[in-house]
Design a protein around this motif. Structure first.
Motif, PDB file in Angstrom:
ATOM      1  N   GLU A 389       2.592   8.266   5.882  1.00 17.45           N
ATOM      2  CA  GLU A 389       3.701   7.532   5.281  1.00 17.45           C
ATOM      3  C   GLU A 389       3.612   6.035   5.584  1.00 17.45           C
ATOM      4  O   GLU A 389       3.828   5.196   4.702  1.00 17.45           O
ATOM      5  CB  GLU A 389       5.031   8.097   5.783  1.00 17.45           C
ATOM      6  CG  GLU A 389       5.353   9.491   5.251  1.00 17.45           C
ATOM      7  CD  GLU A 389       6.621  10.065   5.875  1.00 17.45           C
ATOM      8  OE1 GLU A 389       7.168   9.399   6.794  1.00 17.45           O
ATOM      9  OE2 GLU A 389       7.072  11.147   5.451  1.00 17.45           O
ATOM     10  N   VAL A 390       3.288   5.699   6.830  1.00 19.91           N
ATOM     11  CA  VAL A 390       3.197   4.286   7.209  1.00 19.91           C
ATOM     12  C   VAL A 390       2.066   3.599   6.453  1.00 19.91           C
ATOM     13  O   VAL A 390       2.236   2.497   5.902  1.00 19.91           O
ATOM     14  CB  VAL A 390       3.004   4.151   8.724  1.00 19.91           C
ATOM     15  CG1 VAL A 390       2.672   2.707   9.092  1.00 19.91           C
ATOM     16  CG2 VAL A 390       4.259   4.589   9.468  1.00 19.91           C
ATOM     17  N   VAL A 391       0.899   4.221   6.413  1.00 23.57           N
ATOM     18  CA  VAL A 391      -0.247   3.629   5.715  1.00 23.57           C
ATOM     19  C   VAL A 391       0.059   3.453   4.229  1.00 23.57           C
ATOM     20  O   VAL A 391      -0.259   2.419   3.625  1.00 23.57           O
ATOM     21  CB  VAL A 391      -1.511   4.483   5.923  1.00 23.57           C
ATOM     22  CG1 VAL A 391      -2.640   3.992   5.024  1.00 23.57           C
ATOM     23  CG2 VAL A 391      -1.953   4.438   7.381  1.00 23.57           C
ATOM     24  N   ASN A 392       0.695   4.447   3.624  1.00 18.72           N
ATOM     25  CA  ASN A 392       1.039   4.346   2.209  1.00 18.72           C
ATOM     26  C   ASN A 392       1.990   3.189   1.943  1.00 18.72           C
ATOM     27  O   ASN A 392       1.832   2.441   0.966  1.00 18.72           O
ATOM     28  CB  ASN A 392       1.674   5.649   1.729  1.00 18.72           C
ATOM     29  CG  ASN A 392       0.660   6.766   1.559  1.00 18.72           C
ATOM     30  OD1 ASN A 392      -0.544   6.528   1.596  1.00 18.72           O
ATOM     31  ND2 ASN A 392       1.134   7.980   1.373  1.00 18.72           N
ATOM     32  N   ARG A 393       2.976   3.011   2.806  1.00 24.53           N
ATOM     33  CA  ARG A 393       3.935   1.928   2.587  1.00 24.53           C
ATOM     34  C   ARG A 393       3.275   0.563   2.757  1.00 24.53           C
ATOM     35  O   ARG A 393       3.565  -0.375   2.000  1.00 24.53           O
ATOM     36  CB  ARG A 393       5.113   2.074   3.549  1.00 24.53           C
ATOM     37  CG  ARG A 393       5.998   3.273   3.244  1.00 24.53           C
ATOM     38  CD  ARG A 393       7.229   3.315   4.132  1.00 24.53           C
ATOM     39  NE  ARG A 393       8.165   2.223   3.826  1.00 24.53           N
ATOM     40  CZ  ARG A 393       9.341   2.074   4.430  1.00 24.53           C
ATOM     41  NH1 ARG A 393       9.708   2.921   5.394  1.00 24.53           N
ATOM     42  NH2 ARG A 393      10.139   1.084   4.103  1.00 24.53           N
ATOM     43  N   ILE A 394       2.395   0.443   3.744  1.00 22.86           N
ATOM     44  CA  ILE A 394       1.689  -0.829   3.928  1.00 22.86           C
ATOM     45  C   ILE A 394       0.818  -1.134   2.715  1.00 22.86           C
ATOM     46  O   ILE A 394       0.798  -2.265   2.203  1.00 22.86           O
ATOM     47  CB  ILE A 394       0.834  -0.783   5.212  1.00 22.86           C
ATOM     48  CG1 ILE A 394       1.743  -0.698   6.442  1.00 22.86           C
ATOM     49  CG2 ILE A 394      -0.068  -2.008   5.303  1.00 22.86           C
ATOM     50  CD1 ILE A 394       0.992  -0.490   7.744  1.00 22.86           C
ATOM     51  N   ALA A 395       0.099  -0.128   2.224  1.00 15.65           N
ATOM     52  CA  ALA A 395      -0.772  -0.327   1.068  1.00 15.65           C
ATOM     53  C   ALA A 395       0.033  -0.713  -0.163  1.00 15.65           C
ATOM     54  O   ALA A 395      -0.363  -1.588  -0.948  1.00 15.65           O
ATOM     55  CB  ALA A 395      -1.576   0.940   0.801  1.00 15.65           C
ATOM     56  N   GLU A 396       1.161  -0.074  -0.359  1.00 16.46           N
ATOM     57  CA  GLU A 396       2.015  -0.401  -1.509  1.00 16.46           C
ATOM     58  C   GLU A 396       2.526  -1.832  -1.428  1.00 16.46           C
ATOM     59  O   GLU A 396       2.606  -2.537  -2.443  1.00 16.46           O
ATOM     60  CB  GLU A 396       3.182   0.585  -1.581  1.00 16.46           C
ATOM     61  CG  GLU A 396       2.760   1.994  -1.999  1.00 16.46           C
ATOM     62  CD  GLU A 396       3.883   3.008  -1.822  1.00 16.46           C
ATOM     63  OE1 GLU A 396       4.992   2.583  -1.401  1.00 16.46           O
ATOM     64  OE2 GLU A 396       3.662   4.201  -2.103  1.00 16.46           O
ATOM     65  N   LEU A 397       2.866  -2.285  -0.223  1.00 16.77           N
ATOM     66  CA  LEU A 397       3.330  -3.656  -0.068  1.00 16.77           C
ATOM     67  C   LEU A 397       2.204  -4.652  -0.338  1.00 16.77           C
ATOM     68  O   LEU A 397       2.419  -5.687  -0.991  1.00 16.77           O
ATOM     69  CB  LEU A 397       3.885  -3.859   1.346  1.00 16.77           C
ATOM     70  CG  LEU A 397       4.398  -5.269   1.678  1.00 16.77           C
ATOM     71  CD1 LEU A 397       5.501  -5.693   0.710  1.00 16.77           C
ATOM     72  CD2 LEU A 397       4.885  -5.339   3.119  1.00 16.77           C
ATOM     73  N   VAL A 398       1.006  -4.348   0.145  1.00 16.78           N
ATOM     74  CA  VAL A 398      -0.138  -5.225  -0.109  1.00 16.78           C
ATOM     75  C   VAL A 398      -0.422  -5.309  -1.601  1.00 16.78           C
ATOM     76  O   VAL A 398      -0.643  -6.399  -2.162  1.00 16.78           O
ATOM     77  CB  VAL A 398      -1.377  -4.728   0.658  1.00 16.78           C
ATOM     78  CG1 VAL A 398      -2.620  -5.508   0.229  1.00 16.78           C
ATOM     79  CG2 VAL A 398      -1.172  -4.867   2.159  1.00 16.78           C
ATOM     80  N   LEU A 399      -0.414  -4.178  -2.282  1.00 17.73           N
ATOM     81  CA  LEU A 399      -0.673  -4.183  -3.719  1.00 17.73           C
ATOM     82  C   LEU A 399       0.410  -4.932  -4.479  1.00 17.73           C
ATOM     83  O   LEU A 399       0.128  -5.662  -5.432  1.00 17.73           O
ATOM     84  CB  LEU A 399      -0.789  -2.749  -4.232  1.00 17.73           C
ATOM     85  CG  LEU A 399      -2.081  -2.021  -3.897  1.00 17.73           C
ATOM     86  CD1 LEU A 399      -2.044  -0.586  -4.414  1.00 17.73           C
ATOM     87  CD2 LEU A 399      -3.284  -2.755  -4.480  1.00 17.73           C
ATOM     88  N   ALA A 400       1.654  -4.755  -4.075  1.00 20.71           N
ATOM     89  CA  ALA A 400       2.748  -5.486  -4.723  1.00 20.71           C
ATOM     90  C   ALA A 400       2.559  -6.995  -4.543  1.00 20.71           C
ATOM     91  O   ALA A 400       2.848  -7.786  -5.456  1.00 20.71           O
ATOM     92  CB  ALA A 400       4.086  -5.048  -4.141  1.00 20.71           C
ATOM     93  N   THR A 401       2.055  -7.389  -3.395  1.00 23.71           N
ATOM     94  CA  THR A 401       1.786  -8.809  -3.138  1.00 23.71           C
ATOM     95  C   THR A 401       0.668  -9.304  -4.043  1.00 23.71           C
ATOM     96  O   THR A 401       0.768 -10.383  -4.643  1.00 23.71           O
ATOM     97  CB  THR A 401       1.406  -9.009  -1.659  1.00 23.71           C
ATOM     98  OG1 THR A 401       2.491  -8.560  -0.837  1.00 23.71           O
ATOM     99  CG2 THR A 401       1.120 -10.471  -1.363  1.00 23.71           C
ATOM    100  N   TYR A 402      -0.414  -8.536  -4.187  1.00 27.31           N
ATOM    101  CA  TYR A 402      -1.501  -8.916  -5.090  1.00 27.31           C
ATOM    102  C   TYR A 402      -1.004  -9.026  -6.530  1.00 27.31           C
ATOM    103  O   TYR A 402      -1.444  -9.892  -7.294  1.00 27.31           O
ATOM    104  CB  TYR A 402      -2.638  -7.901  -5.018  1.00 27.31           C
ATOM    105  CG  TYR A 402      -3.459  -7.983  -3.760  1.00 27.31           C
ATOM    106  CD1 TYR A 402      -3.548  -9.147  -3.017  1.00 27.31           C
ATOM    107  CD2 TYR A 402      -4.166  -6.874  -3.304  1.00 27.31           C
ATOM    108  CE1 TYR A 402      -4.304  -9.210  -1.863  1.00 27.31           C
ATOM    109  CE2 TYR A 402      -4.931  -6.932  -2.151  1.00 27.31           C
ATOM    110  CZ  TYR A 402      -4.986  -8.104  -1.432  1.00 27.31           C
ATOM    111  OH  TYR A 402      -5.737  -8.165  -0.287  1.00 27.31           O
ATOM    112  N   GLN A 403      -0.102  -8.147  -6.911  1.00 31.14           N
ATOM    113  CA  GLN A 403       0.397  -8.157  -8.284  1.00 31.14           C
ATOM    114  C   GLN A 403       1.192  -9.415  -8.601  1.00 31.14           C
ATOM    115  O   GLN A 403       1.373  -9.757  -9.769  1.00 31.14           O
ATOM    116  CB  GLN A 403       1.234  -6.904  -8.523  1.00 31.14           C
ATOM    117  CG  GLN A 403       0.400  -5.635  -8.621  1.00 31.14           C
ATOM    118  CD  GLN A 403       1.210  -4.369  -8.516  1.00 31.14           C
ATOM    119  OE1 GLN A 403       2.426  -4.414  -8.350  1.00 31.14           O
ATOM    120  NE2 GLN A 403       0.538  -3.219  -8.582  1.00 31.14           N
TER     121      GLN A 403
END
Length: 613
Positions: A389-403
């Motif tokens: 869950e933690v890794v998924n949330r971090i990855a989603e935040l990073v991708l949202a930042t790239y977007q």
């Protein structure tokens, strides 16, 4: 501390599972692949050189080498018709600086490293083997494709090649001269054809290739030869499509073999990630235009310079990605400062295609993460679920930042005797989500005896909410305690669109300075995509204050006699359809390395002398 250690264990679980696809991202270790999937938008600039080297090596190995026939050794009869070979422009151009330049530069380098005798040996050998050579001109090698095969052409600066060959007769035997003036010598099992072209000698292993040499070799190699002691330029588009396709086919075959060995639930996600990586590598191979690398030992400037550049073929998707990668005003440029022991700064726009590729790569990797966690014998079911869950949330935040179409981040280290300060900051799409992730980690760690202590919303500074993570340092970690004391305190700030980190209480004022500067983004580094710098002297002084060491003392002593604090700097800038990077190692850094070498040599000699008694 247990949840954090669980995440570390989780990473260790993942490394073996991604190792089979590590080559697809052209990194040295599986861990690098895991990190690269999170930072995928910059993958092309990191993997370009490796992909190009792989292609050029493959091309050389796969293309048939032309043997020298007896007909090549015979003069061409009057009226005889010989089919003109199909010749490309040079695929590879290699230059070596002039003997004078190399001697001067190597004398400086070996002196800076405390090994002047090595430079003296080179000067002596150069004087012995370069008689008859113009020591003010560079040497070059051009490699065109002739009828589909690589045919090197060496360019040697000499106005009288016969005199040079005469001095080498004891190694090659006397040179034969053909009716058209072409000279022929045997070097081992090879036959070399040589022709005088003005003040240059042109050498090739195929007589017909001599005609392809430039009428004025200096016009082709003089600039590279003057700028660098050693330089290589590769024109990818001169390599036939069939060769490039064969390379891709061989790599795909290797992937297929690796994927066939994958078993279990994670096999499909691993295959998907490998396929995406292969597609990216194929794009790199097919759409690269030009690659250059050069190294210059700059004796006048007392430094070593390494230059590299990469360009994509105009009109391709890869070129469009680079066109969209531009420097932007940065909220974190304060980290670039003269008094820093080290800093890193990156401020660039990101192309939509890069964001799309990053999203696809992360989705596949996250599937592998979850499956690896579930199968781990180091994590129980609850811990595996929490880590996922933690890794998924971090990855989603990073991708949202790239977007959001940009990356903007910076970090700075300040040190002196007895003091160290480190802060970093970066743009994020949702700072509140970053704080929520931190709180989620705290809740998952609650109840573990070795868990760190979390304090949230301790204060608000200029719109940034300040949080604290404190962790006790075990008694066995003596070196860590010397730096941080009994407790490591990490301060984290979260704003609407930013995250800040400060290591230790002494770094908090510096973090607040970074927060203040972020209010007015700077365009002062508007020509740069990224900048990295380390200054060795303040780091050595701090290290010596923590624990004295003879080797460090020797480095400090050597560095104190230099004009700079031992600087290593790297700067990346955009160019048309590509990117260039310059790395500079200044004189102080070289002298510090020399101090370490001398200290090691002294210790070795002392040990040898002790062994004699």
């Amino acid at each position: 501390m247990r949840v954090l250690s669980d995440l570390d264990a989780a990473c260790q679980i993942l490394w073996p599972r991604v190792s089979m696809i590590a080559l697809s991202r052209q990194y040295n270790t599986p861990k690098d692949v895991f990190v690269s999937c999170i930072f995928a938008p910059s993958r092309f600039s990191r993997s370009a050189a490796v992909a190009v080297v792989a292609l050029s090596t493959f091309a050389t190995a796969q293309l048939p080498l032309r043997s020298v026939s007896a007909q090549d050794k015979q003069p061409i009869s009057a009226g005889e018709t010989v089919a003109a070979p199909a010749v490309t422009d040079p695929v590879v151009v290699v230059t070596v600086g002039s003997v004078n330049q190399m001697t001067q530069d190597l004398n400086y380098l070996t002196g800076a490293l405390g090994q002047p005798q090595v430079g003296g040996m080179f000067a002596m050998m150069a004087g012995t083997f370069t008689q008859g050579i113009d020591t003010s001109q560079p040497v070059g090698v051009l490699v065109p494709l002739v009828d589909g095969a690589p045919e090197p052409i060496a360019l040697i600066p000499t106005a009288d090649v016969k005199t040079v060959l005469k001095r080498l007769e004891d190694k090659t035997g006397p040179a034969d001269e053909l009716d058209d003036g072409t000279l022929v010598v045997a070097v081992g099992a090879n036959t070399i054809f040589i022709r005088q072209v003005g003040n240059w000698a042109v050498l090739a292993r195929n007589r017909r290739v001599l005609d392809q040499a430039p009428a004025d070799p200096s016009s082709v190699i003089a600039q590279m030869g003057a700028d660098y002691d050693l330089a290589v330029r590769l024109d990818m588009q001169q390599i036939p499509n069939s060769v490039r396709e064969a390379l891709v086919a061989q790599i795909r075959q290797g992937f297929d073999q690796a994927m066939s060995q994958q078993q279990g639930e994670d096999a499909e996600s691993t295959r998907q990630y490998a396929q995406q990586s292969m597609d990216q590598l194929e794009q790199m191979i097919s759409q690269t235009d030009d690659v250059m690398f050069g190294i210059d030992i700059d004796s006048a400037g007392k430094r070593i310079v390494l230059d590299g550049s990469f360009t994509a073929l105009p009109g391709t998707k890869l070129a469009a990605m680079y066109a969209d990668q531009k420097p932007i005003p940065s909220a974190f440029s304060m980290v670039v400062r003269d008094d820093a022991a080290g800093y890193f700064h990156f401020a660039s726009s990101i192309s939509p295609q890069a964001v799309e590729d990053a999203s696809a790569g992360v989705d596949s990797m996250l599937k592998m993460v979850g499956q690896a966690f579930q199968k781990s014998d180091k994590l129980d079911e609850t811990e595996a679920k929490n880590a996922t869950e933690v890794v998924n949330r971090i990855a989603e935040l990073v991708l949202a930042t790239y977007q959001d179409g940009k990356v903007d981040a910076g970090a700075v280290l300040l040190t002196d005797a007895g003091s160290m300060k480190f802060v970093m900051g970066g743009y994020v799409a949702d700072g509140a989500e970053a704080a929520a992730i931190l709180q989620d980690i705290a809740s998952k760690a609650e109840g573990h005896s070795d868990a760190p202590r979390f304090e949230f919303d301790r204060e608000t500074y200029n719109g940034v909410k300040m949080h604290l993570i404190a962790a006790d340092v075990p008694e066995k970690d003596d070196e860590v305690r010397k730096i941080f004391g009994d407790t490591v305190r990490v301060h984290i700030g979260t704003a609407d669109k930013a995250v800040y980190v400060a290591l230790g209480d002494q770094s908090v004022p510096l973090m607040k300075e970074l927060i203040d500067s972020a209010a007015t983004p700077s365009a002062s580094a508007a020509t740069e995509l990224a900048r990295f710098e380390i200054n060795l002297m303040p780091i050595l002084q701090y290290t010596q204050s923590v624990e004295a060491n003879d080797g460090i003392s020797s480095m400090i002593d050597a560095l104190s006699r230099a004009d700079d604090p031992g600087t290593l700097r790297a700067v990346s800038e955009p160019i048309d359809n590509g990117q260039s990077t310059r790395v500079v190692l200044r004189d102080g850094l070289l002298r510090a390395i020399g101090g370490a070498i001398r200290q090691a040599q002294a210790q070795q000699m002392q040990q040898q002398n002790s062994g004699q008694f």
